[in-house]
Design a protein around this motif. Structure first.
Motif, short mmCIF file in Angstrom:
data_model
loop_
_atom_site.label_atom_id
_atom_site.label_comp_id
_atom_site.label_asym_id
_atom_site.label_seq_id
_atom_site.Cartn_x
_atom_site.Cartn_y
_atom_site.Cartn_z
N PRO A 1 0.96 -1.34 -0.09
CA PRO A 1 -0.12 -0.11 0.02
C PRO A 1 1.02 1.26 0.01
O PRO A 1 1.82 1.21 0.57
CB PRO A 1 -0.70 -0.21 1.26
N LYS A 2 0.47 2.18 -0.67
CA LYS A 2 1.27 3.58 -0.62
C LYS A 2 0.46 4.72 0.31
O LYS A 2 -0.78 4.70 0.34
CB LYS A 2 1.17 4.36 -2.12
N LEU A 3 1.25 5.58 0.63
CA LEU A 3 0.83 6.42 1.35
C LEU A 3 -0.35 7.44 0.67
O LEU A 3 -0.16 7.74 -0.31
CB LEU A 3 1.67 7.52 1.78
N ALA A 4 -1.50 7.44 1.10
CA ALA A 4 -2.52 7.75 0.42
C ALA A 4 -3.24 9.01 1.27
O ALA A 4 -3.25 9.12 2.51
CB ALA A 4 -3.81 7.00 0.11
N ASP A 5 -3.73 10.17 0.80
CA ASP A 5 -4.51 11.21 1.62
C ASP A 5 -5.56 10.57 2.39
O ASP A 5 -6.66 10.13 1.68
CB ASP A 5 -4.88 12.52 0.68
N ALA B 1 -7.81 2.16 3.44
CA ALA B 1 -8.03 3.71 3.34
C ALA B 1 -8.23 4.18 1.81
O ALA B 1 -8.61 5.36 1.29
CB ALA B 1 -6.88 4.48 3.85
N VAL B 2 -8.10 3.30 0.80
CA VAL B 2 -8.07 3.55 -0.69
C VAL B 2 -9.16 2.91 -1.33
O VAL B 2 -9.17 1.73 -1.39
CB VAL B 2 -6.81 3.15 -1.28
N ALA B 3 -10.18 3.70 -2.06
CA ALA B 3 -11.13 3.12 -2.77
C ALA B 3 -10.77 2.25 -3.78
O ALA B 3 -9.48 2.64 -4.65
CB ALA B 3 -11.98 4.26 -3.43
N GLY B 4 -11.26 1.27 -4.25
CA GLY B 4 -10.81 0.35 -5.47
C GLY B 4 -9.67 -0.56 -5.00
O GLY B 4 -9.21 -0.84 -6.04
N SER B 5 -9.07 -0.47 -3.97
CA SER B 5 -7.70 -1.03 -3.80
C SER B 5 -7.87 -2.58 -3.82
O SER B 5 -6.88 -3.34 -3.88
CB SER B 5 -7.19 -0.69 -2.26
N HIS C 1 -9.07 -4.32 -1.21
CA HIS C 1 -9.49 -4.74 -0.07
C HIS C 1 -10.96 -4.78 0.33
O HIS C 1 -11.80 -3.81 -0.17
CB HIS C 1 -8.76 -3.91 1.13
N SER C 2 -11.48 -5.88 0.97
CA SER C 2 -13.09 -5.67 1.18
C SER C 2 -13.56 -5.01 2.06
O SER C 2 -14.64 -4.40 1.89
CB SER C 2 -13.56 -7.42 1.63
N ARG C 3 -12.68 -4.10 2.91
CA ARG C 3 -13.17 -3.06 3.70
C ARG C 3 -12.93 -1.60 3.10
O ARG C 3 -13.10 -0.82 3.85
CB ARG C 3 -12.39 -3.11 5.06
N ALA C 4 -12.31 -1.72 1.87
CA ALA C 4 -12.02 -0.15 1.29
C ALA C 4 -13.52 0.19 0.93
O ALA C 4 -14.30 -0.61 0.68
CB ALA C 4 -11.20 -0.65 -0.08
N PRO C 5 -13.47 1.70 0.86
CA PRO C 5 -14.62 2.28 0.32
C PRO C 5 -14.90 1.75 -1.07
O PRO C 5 -13.90 1.50 -1.99
CB PRO C 5 -14.22 3.94 0.39
N GLY C 6 -16.07 1.91 -1.49
CA GLY C 6 -16.31 1.37 -2.94
C GLY C 6 -15.60 2.36 -3.76
O GLY C 6 -15.01 3.36 -3.65
N PRO C 7 -15.38 1.97 -5.29
CA PRO C 7 -14.42 2.65 -6.17
C PRO C 7 -14.91 4.14 -6.47
O PRO C 7 -14.10 4.99 -6.82
CB PRO C 7 -14.76 2.02 -7.51
#
Ligand code: ATP
Ligand code: ATP
Ligand code: SF4
Ligand code: MG
Ligand code: MG
Lengths: 350, 322
Positions: free
Chosen positions: A317-321, A334-338, A340-346
């Protein structure tokens, strides 16, 4: 009365808006000898670390033992070579536009072990005057400066100037180290566990002193500590490191109030309580930190993370705002569309 | 409640190159199943008090007086043989540095089994089974394989668990813990504290837990004794000491904490530094740093003021509270 003169600090170049320090992609690996049956191994002590330090702020660095805090500090001081990356002081690239000699005046460091940086054969006054002498100050002038600084760190010169390091307490020695660092009129002071060895009542004295000196001399601090309470008290911004990498950074209130990386959350939750009616019930994570020799692939925290998903062991994972205030975290959640099942939707958050 | 540990008027003095009055008139008691904290700054006499309980101090240079009773035994009067049975079986100790308890040249399994054979007189194979059981109890992963490990092959947290397994293998009535989590990383420290809390309940042991960290004390102790310059200046429940300390030293300590302090605000401090311990105290040792010191404080030893059943304060200011 004789006038006390200090060395002139390095001139401010870029003005307020230009960071005092910019670190880009800083990397340091240590080769370690493998045994008979295994090949050479590598300690990933500092791996692609980037951050900025604004003029006049205090940046805290936290993380567990061996995560690379001290190595980062030593690299910033150019006490050892780095493998790659850039260190830019007030717009000047160190080693090119800025000489090492000038850098070492502009940047000073105070270590945890209050004995380590004091010569046992020099009196306290001589130790403080040593740096300015090396930088060309006359003996009498350097002595006056040393005595003045002793007063500034709360040690009466008449009582302390002629004592040797072993003749004073740990808290007093740490004050001497701070005076010694200030003798070169630095603009940035790196404090590496500078209060960690002190008793609590003495630690408070030294923290008060650091706050006062910062105001008086317009200093900028990098404050390394494993004590999260102390870091919260002193820092404006914080970097959280894990196995050589920055996993989260941002304004201290944002990071402490809304920690995003699971490691930051675990660190905060692992702090002992201050309320006898509210003891900790479960440990936030289990197991020990992995060995920094050949650390886990992709997300280095995935071996201990309660939220690990398939993507975590495949992609780093990269540092994301996280917000607009410079709060960043390196976690797939923390990144949409990464993936990860817990990531926010795309489309979330856009 | 019966007291399993009773220490009365303990004095410990070291002689040699320089004289150190390390412990000066310490009295304390620990009930069955209770966790007592010894809280204080560096050099306040915490470790020396704990070591005196196991008679681990260098014999030739140490003068001890007072009485120490543990589980009905008069510890200062024990002969060598009884003493060695006492250590490990009645009371055992864990340290900040596992190196003090674990021998680098033997496997973890062998070390635990050896202690079990010595104290319980069981067969080697039964003792090894006990060792395996203990590694499970302290939650060392793949315990069976770890029996064969040497201390240096384990991580810091795991070594600390192994040391706890060794200390508890013979089910001592009293566990003496000298800063066992101080050197550990934050995320590991809390695991070990919770483990100790759980094992203490499970085994029903009494514990004396030495620490300089009040947060750690809060996590594990029922009662706490605050030490300063070789003396206990205040004893009370954890709540009493945190919420309403009476002695100026714990009061000052709590005021100087950065926890919850506003960023960059002035922290309360205790001016000065602790006294040298080269002479026995004949006045209040805290008086030179105390903002409330009265003429009496520098003329005579402070009174021992009993405030409640569990609450003792050594300070003239407490007399009005009694
Ligand atoms: N000179 C060196 N040679 C080999 N390895 C090193 C060297 N210096 C540091 N390391 C390794 O690099 C890693 C990072 O060490 P570093 O001292 O920066 O950690 P730290 O975060 O300061 O830890 P601590 O909280 O214990 O001070 C560690 O695994 C350490 O063993
Ligand atoms: N074997 C010894 N010989 C001489 N002096 C000793 C010895 N052991 C301890 N002392 C001294 O006794 C005093 C109390 O030491 P002790 O180790 O009990 O402190 P402590 O409260 O455990 O401190 P810390 O938090 O640093 O471990 C100190 O002044 C110490 O230097
Ligand atoms: S990227 Fe995955 S493993 Fe890493 S912290 Fe985030 S959820 Fe955990
Ligand atoms: Mg370090
Ligand atoms: Mg000790």
């Amino acid at each position: 009365m004789t006038e006390v003169t200090a060395l002139a600090p390095l001139e401010d170049l870029g003005g307020e808006a230009q960071p005092l320090l910019t670190v880009r992609g800083l990397t340091k690996h240590f080769p370690v000898r493998g045994d008979l049956f295994s090949p050479r191994k590598t300690v990933h002590a500092v791996d692609d670390v980037s951050f900025e330090v604004a003029k006049g702020e205090t940046v805290g660095i936290v993380g567990e033992s061996g995560c690379g805090k001290s190595t980062t500090a030593r690299l910033l001081m150019h006490l050892m070579d780095y493998d790659s990356g850039d260190i830019i002081y007030d717009g000047m690239k160190v080693g090119r536009e800025l000489s090492l000699r000038d850098l070492r005046r502009a940047m000073q460091m105070v270590f945890q072990d209050s004995y380590a940086s004091l010569n046992p054969r020099l009196t306290i006054e001589e130790s403080i005057a040593f740096g300015p002498r090396v930088h060309g100050m006359a003996a009498a002038e350097a002595q006056l400066l040393a005595r003045d600084l002793l007063g500034k760190v709360g040690l009466r010169p008449e009582t302390f100037a002629n004592r040797y390091p072993h003749e004073i307490s740990g808290g007093q020695r740490q004050r001497v180290n701070i005076a010694r660092a200030l003798a070169l009129s630095p603009r940035l002071v790196i404090l590496d566990e500078a209060v960690s060895a002190l008793d609590k009542s003495v630690e408070a004295q030294v923290l008060n002193l650091l706050v006062d000196l910062k105001r008086e001399f317009g200093l900028t601090y990098i404050f390394i500590s494993h004590d999260l309470n102390v870091v919260r008290y002193i820092s404006d911004r914080v970097l959280v490191m894990y196995l050589g990498q920055v996993v989260e950074l941002g304004p201290i209130d944002g990071v402490w109030g809304n920690p995003v990386h699971p490691y930051t959350r675990a660190l905060l939750a692992a702090m002992p309580t201050s309320d006898p009616d509210n003891r900790t019930q479960i440990a936030p994570i289990t197991g020990d930190p992995p060995n920094p020799i050949d650390p886990p692939q992709a997300c280095r925290f995935h071996t201990r993370c309660p939220f690990v998903d398939t993507v975590c062991s495949m992609v780093a994972p990269k540092l994301a705002d996280i917000g607009t205030d410079g709060h960043q975290a390196a976690c797939h959640m923390a990144v949409a569309g990464s993936g990860h099942s817990r990531a926010p939707g795309p489309n979330a958050g856009t | 409640m019966t007291n399993i540990v009773e220490v009365r008027n303990l004095h410990v003095r070291f002689s040699g190159e320089r004289t150190v009055h390390a412990v000066n008139d310490v009295s304390l008691s620990v009930a069955e199943g209770e966790v007592l904290g010894l809280l204080g700054e560096s050099g306040s006499g915490k470790s020396v008090t704990l070591r005196a309980l196991l008679r681990l101090l260098p014999k030739a240079r140490t003068t001890i007086s007072g009485t120490i009773k543990v589980a009905g035994q008069d510890v200062l009067a024990l002969g060598e043989q009884k003493l060695s049975a006492f250590r490990g079986q009645t009371a055992s100790m864990i340290f900040q540095e596992p190196g003090l308890a674990l021998d680098p040249v033997y496997t973890i399994g062998d070390q635990i089994a050896e202690s079990v054979v010595r104290h319980k007189g069981v067969s080697k194979s039964d003792a090894m089974a006990r060792a395996l059981q203990m590694l499970d109890v302290v939650r060392i992963p793949s315990a069976k394989r770890r029996l064969e490990s040497y201390p240096h092959e384990m991580s810091g947290g795991m070594r600390q668990r192994a040391m706890i397994a060794l200390a508890l293998a013979c089910e001592p009535k009293v566990l003496l813990a000298d800063e066992p989590t101080t050197a550990l990383d934050a995320t590991v420290q809390i695991q070990i504290l919770l483990l100790l809390r759980e094992l203490q309940r499970e085994f029903g042991m009494s514990v004396i837990f030495v620490t300089h960290d009040i947060g750690v004390a809060i996590e594990i102790c029922d009662r706490v004794a605050v030490m300063y310059a070789g003396q206990i200046v205040e004893t009370g429940t954890m709540r009493e000491i945190v919420r309403s300390p009476l002695h100026p030293y714990p009061k000052g300590l709590l005021a100087s904490t950065v926890h919850g302090a506003e960023r960059g605000s002035r922290l309360g401090t205790i001016p000065g530094a602790p006294p040298s311990l080269s002479t026995a105290p004949d006045s209040c040792s805290f008086a030179p740093r105390c903002s409330n010191a009265q003429p009496r404080c520098v003329e005579q030893l402070p009174p021992t003021v009993q405030i409640g059943p569990e609450r003792i304060v050594r300070c003239v200011l407490a007399e009005s509270a009694a």
